[in-house]
Design a protein around this motif. Structure first.
Motif, PDB file in Angstrom:
ATOM      1  N   LEU A   1       0.844  -1.199   0.000  1.00 24.54           N
ATOM      2  CA  LEU A   1       0.000   0.000   0.000  1.00 24.54           C
ATOM      3  C   LEU A   1       0.876   1.245   0.000  1.00 24.54           C
ATOM      4  O   LEU A   1       2.034   1.236   0.437  1.00 24.54           O
ATOM      5  N   SER A   2       0.295   2.327  -0.437  1.00 21.55           N
ATOM      6  CA  SER A   2       1.033   3.589  -0.405  1.00 21.55           C
ATOM      7  C   SER A   2       1.053   4.117   1.025  1.00 21.55           C
ATOM      8  O   SER A   2       0.252   3.685   1.863  1.00 21.55           O
ATOM      9  N   ASP A   3       1.942   5.058   1.274  1.00 23.12           N
ATOM     10  CA  ASP A   3       2.023   5.628   2.617  1.00 23.12           C
ATOM     11  C   ASP A   3       0.736   6.299   3.017  1.00 23.12           C
ATOM     12  O   ASP A   3       0.317   6.249   4.183  1.00 23.12           O
ATOM     13  N   THR A   4       0.102   6.938   2.059  1.00 22.25           N
ATOM     14  CA  THR A   4      -1.165   7.633   2.360  1.00 22.25           C
ATOM     15  C   THR A   4      -2.223   6.647   2.810  1.00 22.25           C
ATOM     16  O   THR A   4      -2.935   6.885   3.782  1.00 22.25           O
ATOM     17  N   GLU A   5      -2.233   5.538   2.131  1.00 22.52           N
ATOM     18  CA  GLU A   5      -3.251   4.531   2.484  1.00 22.52           C
ATOM     19  C   GLU A   5      -2.933   3.933   3.856  1.00 22.52           C
ATOM     20  O   GLU A   5      -3.836   3.702   4.656  1.00 22.52           O
ATOM     21  N   ARG A   6      -1.689   3.684   4.048  1.00 26.56           N
ATOM     22  CA  ARG A   6      -1.309   3.120   5.366  1.00 26.56           C
ATOM     23  C   ARG A   6      -1.600   4.133   6.468  1.00 26.56           C
ATOM     24  O   ARG A   6      -2.059   3.780   7.536  1.00 26.56           O
ATOM     25  N   THR A   7      -1.327   5.411   6.206  1.00 24.57           N
ATOM     26  CA  THR A   7      -1.603   6.443   7.217  1.00 24.57           C
ATOM     27  C   THR A   7      -3.090   6.523   7.507  1.00 24.57           C
ATOM     28  O   THR A   7      -3.514   6.723   8.641  1.00 24.57           O
ATOM     29  N   ALA A   8      -3.908   6.362   6.457  1.00 30.44           N
ATOM     30  CA  ALA A   8      -5.371   6.424   6.632  1.00 30.44           C
ATOM     31  C   ALA A   8      -5.867   5.284   7.488  1.00 30.44           C
ATOM     32  O   ALA A   8      -6.919   5.408   8.136  1.00 30.44           O
ATOM     33  N   LEU A   9      -5.129   4.172   7.487  1.00 31.20           N
ATOM     34  CA  LEU A   9      -5.564   3.022   8.284  1.00 31.20           C
ATOM     35  C   LEU A   9      -5.149   3.137   9.752  1.00 31.20           C
ATOM     36  O   LEU A   9      -5.578   2.323  10.575  1.00 31.20           O
ATOM     37  N   ALA A  10      -4.328   4.120  10.032  1.00 31.83           N
ATOM     38  CA  ALA A  10      -3.842   4.248  11.407  1.00 31.83           C
ATOM     39  C   ALA A  10      -4.994   4.670  12.310  1.00 31.83           C
ATOM     40  O   ALA A  10      -5.738   5.583  11.972  1.00 31.83           O
ATOM     41  N   GLY A  11      -5.113   3.973  13.397  1.00 30.60           N
ATOM     42  CA  GLY A  11      -6.161   4.303  14.371  1.00 30.60           C
ATOM     43  C   GLY A  11      -7.536   3.829  13.976  1.00 30.60           C
ATOM     44  O   GLY A  11      -8.488   4.032  14.710  1.00 30.60           O
ATOM     45  N   VAL A  12      -7.692   3.235  12.801  1.00 26.69           N
ATOM     46  CA  VAL A  12      -9.013   2.753  12.367  1.00 26.69           C
ATOM     47  C   VAL A  12      -9.210   1.334  12.893  1.00 26.69           C
ATOM     48  O   VAL A  12      -8.277   0.535  12.910  1.00 26.69           O
TER      49      VAL A  12
ATOM     50  N   ALA B   1       2.202  -8.694  13.345  1.00 24.22           N
ATOM     51  CA  ALA B   1       2.629  -8.602  11.939  1.00 24.22           C
ATOM     52  C   ALA B   1       1.935  -7.433  11.236  1.00 24.22           C
ATOM     53  O   ALA B   1       2.563  -6.666  10.487  1.00 24.22           O
ATOM     54  N   ILE B   2       0.670  -7.224  11.540  1.00 18.74           N
ATOM     55  CA  ILE B   2      -0.059  -6.136  10.885  1.00 18.74           C
ATOM     56  C   ILE B   2       0.443  -4.789  11.399  1.00 18.74           C
ATOM     57  O   ILE B   2       0.624  -3.835  10.619  1.00 18.74           O
ATOM     58  N   THR B   3       0.641  -4.725  12.720  1.00 19.53           N
ATOM     59  CA  THR B   3       1.155  -3.476  13.287  1.00 19.53           C
ATOM     60  C   THR B   3       2.496  -3.147  12.667  1.00 19.53           C
ATOM     61  O   THR B   3       2.807  -1.999  12.323  1.00 19.53           O
ATOM     62  N   ASN B   4       3.311  -4.189  12.534  1.00 19.10           N
ATOM     63  CA  ASN B   4       4.618  -4.000  11.917  1.00 19.10           C
ATOM     64  C   ASN B   4       4.480  -3.527  10.486  1.00 19.10           C
ATOM     65  O   ASN B   4       5.223  -2.643  10.036  1.00 19.10           O
ATOM     66  N   ALA B   5       3.489  -4.095   9.742  1.00 19.95           N
ATOM     67  CA  ALA B   5       3.343  -3.718   8.325  1.00 19.95           C
ATOM     68  C   ALA B   5       2.796  -2.310   8.192  1.00 19.95           C
ATOM     69  O   ALA B   5       3.196  -1.562   7.301  1.00 19.95           O
ATOM     70  N   LEU B   6       1.879  -1.928   9.099  1.00 22.18           N
ATOM     71  CA  LEU B   6       1.312  -0.589   9.003  1.00 22.18           C
ATOM     72  C   LEU B   6       2.220   0.474   9.617  1.00 22.18           C
ATOM     73  O   LEU B   6       2.105   1.654   9.273  1.00 22.18           O
ATOM     74  N   GLY B   7       3.035   0.058  10.560  1.00 22.10           N
ATOM     75  CA  GLY B   7       3.928   1.015  11.219  1.00 22.10           C
ATOM     76  C   GLY B   7       3.246   1.697  12.387  1.00 22.10           C
ATOM     77  O   GLY B   7       3.853   2.516  13.069  1.00 22.10           O
ATOM     78  N   THR B   8       2.014   1.406  12.627  1.00 21.56           N
ATOM     79  CA  THR B   8       1.243   1.972  13.734  1.00 21.56           C
ATOM     80  C   THR B   8       0.455   0.843  14.364  1.00 21.56           C
ATOM     81  O   THR B   8       0.080  -0.124  13.689  1.00 21.56           O
TER      82      THR B   8
END
Lengths: 249, 234
Positions: free
Chosen positions: A160-171, A192-199
């Protein structure tokens, strides 16, 4: 030689009397009858001529009428021919339109039948694929399969792009799995998901056997399908598109 | 055989001091008159538009006489039809009466042809005066010029006499010859002569009638006013 004057006188008187009598009783009435017959014949001839003239006039009138009738007949024939031609053209147009309508209806029915058949075939293929995939999945090593699907999920998130990953943060994310996951597995998946999303991810877990195998991640505005079910759906979609392309061709 | 020029009374009528002889020719003439008049009366009693055979024959006779008058004179036949036609019929029947055994034709005696010629002579005068008046009729004798008057007057008499002599001579001679031959060989031999006598009788009747018509027409034409001949102007 003797010559009797009395006899001369008698004969003279006799002949004169005979002339008068025959004039009275023969010549006059017969001549009158001849004249009357001639007059009658002349009258009859005149009448016959008059009748002949009348007959000729009537004949000419009849001939004129016949000519008029012939012209009228020709005109009526021409009109009838024209009407028949128009009716024929109208009938042909109607038949053509009806045939085209029937053809269109048949074509639509054929398309519908083909689509129905195709849909049925796809459904059957999907069902068969699900059956096959289920049986395959049952024979595979469950943890290894789950690990593979988890790896593909992580790779999908990484793609995913960074924007998409950022949008998933906290959701709040829902992770749907084909089989129940115990807590250690859930923790490893969350890590693993937290690691992939970075958040840190807010995960809820749900089991959906229809996925056959794999994990899918869903959010209100996001969905990452990573299961055999998703693969089969993509295959079915690809088959459908191919069928549409074939029909179009 | 009696002389054909001699005639004898059949019977006498009237008082003895003034007895009128009735010759056989007169009696035969009366018989012929009776036959002709009765026949004509019977024939014309019922004339119809569609003629019977007898009526058609009568009409043919009338038409033929009319046509002959037209051919000879060029005039309308009506004024002359009865006179000329009756002369022809009477003479024809009188001549043919010789075929009846014992009957001498009236025309075989001198009195009857003389009477007929006298009637024609008088009729020429009658029709001539009726056609052109007395003056016109008398002027006809001066044609082509007055020098001819005596000759024309003499001719008017002699032609009537010639008609009388011609008729009497032909009929009398025929009867006389048949009588002579019949006295010699009575069976069959006279028949050709009788046939010839029929022809002679018809011819004489025709000639007498036509000559009468010619003479009458001549008198009528001469009596008419003469028109000046047309002259061509060059």
């Amino acid at each position: 030689m003797t010559f009797d004057y009395w006899t001369l006188g008698f004969q003279a008187v006799n002949v004169l009397v005979l002339i008068w009598l025959l004039h009275r009783f023969f010549w006059k009435p017969v001549a009158a009858m001849i004249a009357a017959r001639q007059a009658t014949v002349a009258t009859l001839l005149d009448e016959a001529k008059a009748k002949q003239a009348e007959a000729e006039a009537a004949l000419a009138k009849i001939a004129a009428t016949k000519a008029g009738l012939a012209a009228e007949r020709d005109a009526m024939l021409a009109t009838a021919r024209k009407d028949a031609q128009a009716a024929r053209e109208t009938l042909l147009a109607e038949a053509r339109a009806e045939a085209e309508a029937l053809h269109a209806t048949a074509k639509a029915a054929r398309v519908r039948a083909a689509e129905t058949l195709k849909a049925n075939a796809i459904d059957e293929a999907q069902g068969l694929a699900l059956t096959i995939a289920g049986q395959l999945a049952a024979r595979l090593d469950g943890p290894a399969t789950d690990a593979a699907f988890l790896r593909w999920l992580v790779e999908g998130l990484a793609a995913l792009s960074d924007t998409e990953r950022t949008a998933l943060a906290g959701v709040e994310l829902e992770l749907v799995s084909a089989a129940d996951q115990d807590s250690p597995v859930q923790d490893r998946i969350a890590a693993a998901i937290t690691n992939a999303l970075g958040t840190p991810a807010k995960l809820t877990f749900r089991t959906e056997p229809a996925l056959i195998a794999g994990h899918e991640l869903h959010a209100p505005h996001f969905s990452l399908r990573n299961s055999w079910r998703a693969d089969l759906d993509r295959i079915a979609a690809a088959l459908g598109e191919k069928g549409d392309l074939s029909d179009a061709a | 055989m009696d002389s054909p020029l001699e005639t004898f009374p059949l019977f006498m009528v009237g008082p003895e001091s003034f007895a009128v002889p009735i010759m056989a020719s007169v009696v035969v003439t009366w018989a012929i008159m009776a036959v002709l008049v009765l026949g004509a009366a019977l024939l014309t009693r019922r004339l119809t538009m569609v003629p019977s055979r007898a009526q058609a024959t009568a009409e043919l006779l009338v038409g033929t006489v009319d046509q002959q008058i037209r051919d000879v004179t060029g005039a309308a036949p009506a004024p002359y039809r009865a006179f000329v036609g009756t002369l022809f019929l009477f003479i024809l029947i009188a001549n043919w009466s010789s075929l009846i055994p014992g009957v001498t034709p009236p025309t075989a005696t001198m009195e009857t042809p003389a009477a007929l010629a006298a009637i024609v002579f008088l009729s020429i005068i009658f029709f001539g005066i009726r056609g052109g008046g007395v003056g016109g009729f008398l002027r006809g004798f001066a044609l082509p010029n007055p020098v001819m008057i005596p000759l024309n007057m003499l001719e008017s008499i002699t032609r009537s006499i010639s008609m009388f002599v011609r008729l009497f001579g032909n009929v009398m001679s025929g009867v006389f010859v048949i009588a002579i031959v019949g006295s010699l060989a009575a069976l069959l031999v006279p028949i050709p002569l009788m046939v010839l006598d029929l022809l002679t009788g018809a011819v004489q009747a025709y000639i007498f009638a036509v000559l009468s018509m010619v003479f009458i027409t001549s008198a009528v034409e001469k009596g008419k006013p003469q028109t000046a001949p047309e002259t061509k102007e060059s």
